[in-house]
Design an enzyme around this catalytic site. Structure first.
Site, PDB file in Angstrom:
ATOM      1  N   SER A 242       0.833  -1.215   0.000  1.00 10.06           N
ATOM      2  CA  SER A 242       0.000   0.000   0.000  1.00 10.06           C
ATOM      3  C   SER A 242       0.855   1.246   0.000  1.00 10.06           C
ATOM      4  O   SER A 242       1.819   1.349   0.755  1.00 10.06           O
ATOM      5  CB  SER A 242      -0.876   0.127   1.243  1.00 10.06           C
ATOM      6  OG  SER A 242      -1.185  -1.057   1.820  1.00 10.06           O
TER       7      SER A 242
ATOM      8  N   HIS B  51      -6.116   0.288  -4.450  1.00 15.11           N
ATOM      9  CA  HIS B  51      -5.273  -0.830  -4.888  1.00 15.11           C
ATOM     10  C   HIS B  51      -5.550  -1.086  -6.366  1.00 15.11           C
ATOM     11  O   HIS B  51      -6.566  -1.662  -6.730  1.00 15.11           O
ATOM     12  CB  HIS B  51      -5.574  -2.107  -4.088  1.00 15.11           C
ATOM     13  CG  HIS B  51      -4.966  -2.106  -2.723  1.00 15.11           C
ATOM     14  ND1 HIS B  51      -4.034  -3.034  -2.325  1.00 15.11           N
ATOM     15  CD2 HIS B  51      -5.140  -1.281  -1.684  1.00 15.11           C
ATOM     16  CE1 HIS B  51      -3.670  -2.783  -1.080  1.00 15.11           C
ATOM     17  NE2 HIS B  51      -4.339  -1.719  -0.669  1.00 15.11           N
TER      18      HIS B  51
ATOM     19  N   HIS C 157      -5.570  -9.446  -0.976  1.00 15.76           N
ATOM     20  CA  HIS C 157      -5.412  -9.732   0.456  1.00 15.76           C
ATOM     21  C   HIS C 157      -6.406 -10.802   0.917  1.00 15.76           C
ATOM     22  O   HIS C 157      -7.535 -10.869   0.417  1.00 15.76           O
ATOM     23  CB  HIS C 157      -5.635  -8.459   1.279  1.00 15.76           C
ATOM     24  CG  HIS C 157      -4.623  -7.395   1.029  1.00 15.76           C
ATOM     25  ND1 HIS C 157      -4.753  -6.479   0.011  1.00 15.76           N
ATOM     26  CD2 HIS C 157      -3.455  -7.120   1.655  1.00 15.76           C
ATOM     27  CE1 HIS C 157      -3.706  -5.671   0.021  1.00 15.76           C
ATOM     28  NE2 HIS C 157      -2.897  -6.037   1.005  1.00 15.76           N
TER      29      HIS C 157
ATOM     30  N   TYR D 221      -7.996 -10.792   3.640  1.00  5.35           N
ATOM     31  CA  TYR D 221      -9.153 -10.183   4.315  1.00  5.35           C
ATOM     32  C   TYR D 221     -10.256  -9.762   3.333  1.00  5.35           C
ATOM     33  O   TYR D 221     -11.367  -9.438   3.734  1.00  5.35           O
ATOM     34  CB  TYR D 221      -8.734  -8.984   5.187  1.00  5.35           C
ATOM     35  CG  TYR D 221      -8.083  -7.826   4.461  1.00  5.35           C
ATOM     36  CD1 TYR D 221      -8.801  -6.978   3.625  1.00  5.35           C
ATOM     37  CD2 TYR D 221      -6.732  -7.574   4.637  1.00  5.35           C
ATOM     38  CE1 TYR D 221      -8.201  -5.929   2.974  1.00  5.35           C
ATOM     39  CE2 TYR D 221      -6.108  -6.528   3.996  1.00  5.35           C
ATOM     40  CZ  TYR D 221      -6.851  -5.703   3.157  1.00  5.35           C
ATOM     41  OH  TYR D 221      -6.237  -4.665   2.511  1.00  5.35           O
ATOM     42  N   GLU D 222      -9.949  -9.771   2.048  1.00  7.54           N
ATOM     43  CA  GLU D 222     -10.986  -9.439   1.067  1.00  7.54           C
ATOM     44  C   GLU D 222     -11.970 -10.597   0.892  1.00  7.54           C
ATOM     45  O   GLU D 222     -13.011 -10.432   0.263  1.00  7.54           O
ATOM     46  CB  GLU D 222     -10.348  -9.092  -0.275  1.00  7.54           C
ATOM     47  CG  GLU D 222      -9.548  -7.797  -0.208  1.00  7.54           C
ATOM     48  CD  GLU D 222      -8.813  -7.515  -1.495  1.00  7.54           C
ATOM     49  OE1 GLU D 222      -9.465  -7.138  -2.468  1.00  7.54           O
ATOM     50  OE2 GLU D 222      -7.579  -7.682  -1.513  1.00  7.54           O
TER      51      GLU D 222
ATOM     52  N   ALA E 151       3.364  -2.225   3.696  1.00  8.33           N
ATOM     53  CA  ALA E 151       3.271  -1.247   4.773  1.00  8.33           C
ATOM     54  C   ALA E 151       3.013  -2.065   6.035  1.00  8.33           C
ATOM     55  O   ALA E 151       2.241  -3.022   5.998  1.00  8.33           O
ATOM     56  CB  ALA E 151       2.119  -0.297   4.506  1.00  8.33           C
TER      57      ALA E 151
ATOM     58  N   MET F 274      -0.682  -7.352   7.070  1.00 11.45           N
ATOM     59  CA  MET F 274      -1.787  -8.212   6.624  1.00 11.45           C
ATOM     60  C   MET F 274      -1.475  -8.910   5.305  1.00 11.45           C
ATOM     61  O   MET F 274      -2.388  -9.285   4.568  1.00 11.45           O
ATOM     62  CB  MET F 274      -3.059  -7.363   6.468  1.00 11.45           C
ATOM     63  CG  MET F 274      -3.447  -6.591   7.720  1.00 11.45           C
ATOM     64  SD  MET F 274      -4.851  -5.504   7.399  1.00 11.45           S
ATOM     65  CE  MET F 274      -4.822  -4.474   8.885  1.00 11.45           C
ATOM     66  N   SER F 275      -0.212  -9.069   4.994  1.00 17.72           N
ATOM     67  CA  SER F 275       0.141  -9.667   3.694  1.00 17.72           C
ATOM     68  C   SER F 275       1.494 -10.368   3.787  1.00 17.72           C
ATOM     69  O   SER F 275       1.966 -10.700   4.869  1.00 17.72           O
ATOM     70  CB  SER F 275       0.221  -8.562   2.636  1.00 17.72           C
ATOM     71  OG  SER F 275       1.295  -7.689   2.926  1.00 17.72           O
TER      72      SER F 275
ATOM     73  N   ASN G 230       3.452   3.128  10.830  1.00 14.57           N
ATOM     74  CA  ASN G 230       2.826   3.545  12.103  1.00 14.57           C
ATOM     75  C   ASN G 230       3.358   2.646  13.198  1.00 14.57           C
ATOM     76  O   ASN G 230       3.846   1.549  12.903  1.00 14.57           O
ATOM     77  CB  ASN G 230       1.297   3.385  12.014  1.00 14.57           C
ATOM     78  CG  ASN G 230       0.895   1.958  11.683  1.00 14.57           C
ATOM     79  OD1 ASN G 230       1.012   1.518  10.542  1.00 14.57           O
ATOM     80  ND2 ASN G 230       0.456   1.226  12.675  1.00 14.57           N
TER      81      ASN G 230
ATOM     82  N   HIS H  22      -5.935   4.235   8.573  1.00 17.49           N
ATOM     83  CA  HIS H  22      -5.389   3.876   7.249  1.00 17.49           C
ATOM     84  C   HIS H  22      -4.798   5.099   6.540  1.00 17.49           C
ATOM     85  O   HIS H  22      -3.845   4.988   5.770  1.00 17.49           O
ATOM     86  CB  HIS H  22      -6.503   3.242   6.404  1.00 17.49           C
ATOM     87  CG  HIS H  22      -6.038   2.719   5.080  1.00 17.49           C
ATOM     88  ND1 HIS H  22      -5.021   1.802   4.951  1.00 17.49           N
ATOM     89  CD2 HIS H  22      -6.437   3.002   3.803  1.00 17.49           C
ATOM     90  CE1 HIS H  22      -4.816   1.540   3.660  1.00 17.49           C
ATOM     91  NE2 HIS H  22      -5.660   2.258   2.953  1.00 17.49           N
TER      92      HIS H  22
HETATM   93  N1  HPA Z   1      -1.180  -3.556  11.575  1.00 18.07           N
HETATM   94  C1  HPA Z   1      -1.441  -4.361  10.533  1.00 18.07           C
HETATM   95  N2  HPA Z   1      -1.213  -4.009   9.287  1.00 18.07           N
HETATM   96  C2  HPA Z   1      -0.670  -2.804   9.059  1.00 18.07           C
HETATM   97  C3  HPA Z   1      -0.368  -1.912  10.102  1.00 18.07           C
HETATM   98  C4  HPA Z   1      -0.636  -2.321  11.439  1.00 18.07           C
HETATM   99  O1  HPA Z   1      -0.397  -1.595  12.412  1.00 18.07           O
HETATM  100  N3  HPA Z   1       0.154  -0.786   9.528  1.00 18.07           N
HETATM  101  C5  HPA Z   1       0.159  -1.009   8.181  1.00 18.07           C
HETATM  102  N4  HPA Z   1      -0.336  -2.219   7.895  1.00 18.07           N
END
Ligand code: HPA
Length: 273
Positions: A31, A62, A84, A86-87, A114, A212-213, A236, A248
């Site tokens: 991302s 995306h 992903h 989660y989709e 990310a 998440m990937s 983050n 996000h």
């Molecule tokens: N958690 C999960 N996935 C992420 C995060 C996070 O803090 N930041 C960017 N992708």
């Protein structure tokens, strides 16, 4: 015949019939890092929607397509937009693009994402070379009948992130005078961010970054004998570390801030690949 293998081969054949290109390396963009294509001499593009049976990402922002071209003379296939778990896709669909890039001839895979910083010494904007991963919290992409044509039933995962490629990342970072962290990435299912208690657990278990990937793609590539490396952009601090909710937008803003450095690093890695 194994249905997953059949579907994967069918999609690979469609790609081959539409694009005549043999990549040496494959690159999956995370991302906010999707603009890497501008560093590439693009020879062909193929939207995922043009490949019948191919999973198409539903996440806003995306963009889903393969780009084929050259980075510093190296033939590369790039995935702009990944799928992903989660989709709602089956894991076998999530990792199908990785298998296809391997079937097109890519021997090396560079994964990017990310991620949230779990290691307390990290800060947003850091880049982290992935040295190992924790996959225990998501379904293995290799569950189901084994794809014998691609790899063995019980693949070794002791060296998923190839030692030589990791050295190339270190050298590239040194050359560009970019400081990079090195650490363990844990994949969670998403789409929700984690709770502070989960993040404390992941830290205790040895994770440095969470996302998440990536891990499912790394395992699939390792299964089929590709050499893998990965870089996380720490966008983050993970949940509970700072006194602020996760958002996000922040993830995208930080990815945007470091994308120039990130792009230079990726190009330098590909140059030596
Ligand atoms: N958690 C999960 N996935 C992420 C995060 C996070 O803090 N930041 C960017 N992708």
């Amino acid at each position: 015949m194994n249905q997953i293998y059949e579907k994967t081969m069918k999609c690979a054949e469609i790609v081959k019939s539409k694009v005549d290109f043999k990549p040496e390396a494959a690159l999956i963009l995370g991302s906010g890092l999707g603009e890497y294509a501008k560093n590439m001499d693009v020879k062909a593009e193929l939207s995922y929607s043009e490949i019948e049976g191919f999973p198409v990402s539903t996440v806003a922002g995306h963009d889903g397509r393969f780009l084929f071209g050259y980075v510093e003379g190296v033939p590369v296939v790039l995935m702009k937009g990944r799928v992903h778990y989660y989709e709602g896709y089956e894991m076998s669909d999530v990792v199908m693009p990785t298998r296809i890039m391997g079937l097109l001839g890519a021997k090396k895979l560079i994964l990017t994402n990310a991620a949230g910083g779990v290691n307390l010494s990290y800060k947003p904007g850091d880049l982290m070379m992935i040295t190992d991963h924790i996959s225990a919290f998501v379904k293995s992409p290799l569950i189901g009948p084994n794809l014998e044509e691609l790899g063995t039933r019980f693949p070794d995962m002791s060296n998923v992130y190839d030692t030589e490629l990791c050295d190339k990342i270190r050298n590239a970072a040194d050359k560009l005078k970019v400081q990079i962290q090195e650490g363990v990435y844990v994949q969670c299912s998403g789409p929700n961010y984690e709770t502070p208690a989960e993040i404390r657990m992941y830290r205790t278990l040895g994770a440095d970054a969470v996302g998440m990937s990536t891990v499912c793609e790394a395992m699939t590539a390792a299964h089929m004998g590709m050499k893998v490396c990965g870089i996380s952009c720490i966008t983050n601090m993970a949940a509970g570390i700072l006194d602020q909710p996760l958002d996000h937008k922040e993830v995208q803003e930080v990815a945007d801030r470091v994308k120039d450095t990130f792009e230079k690093l990726v190009t330098e890695i590909i140059k030596t690949i």
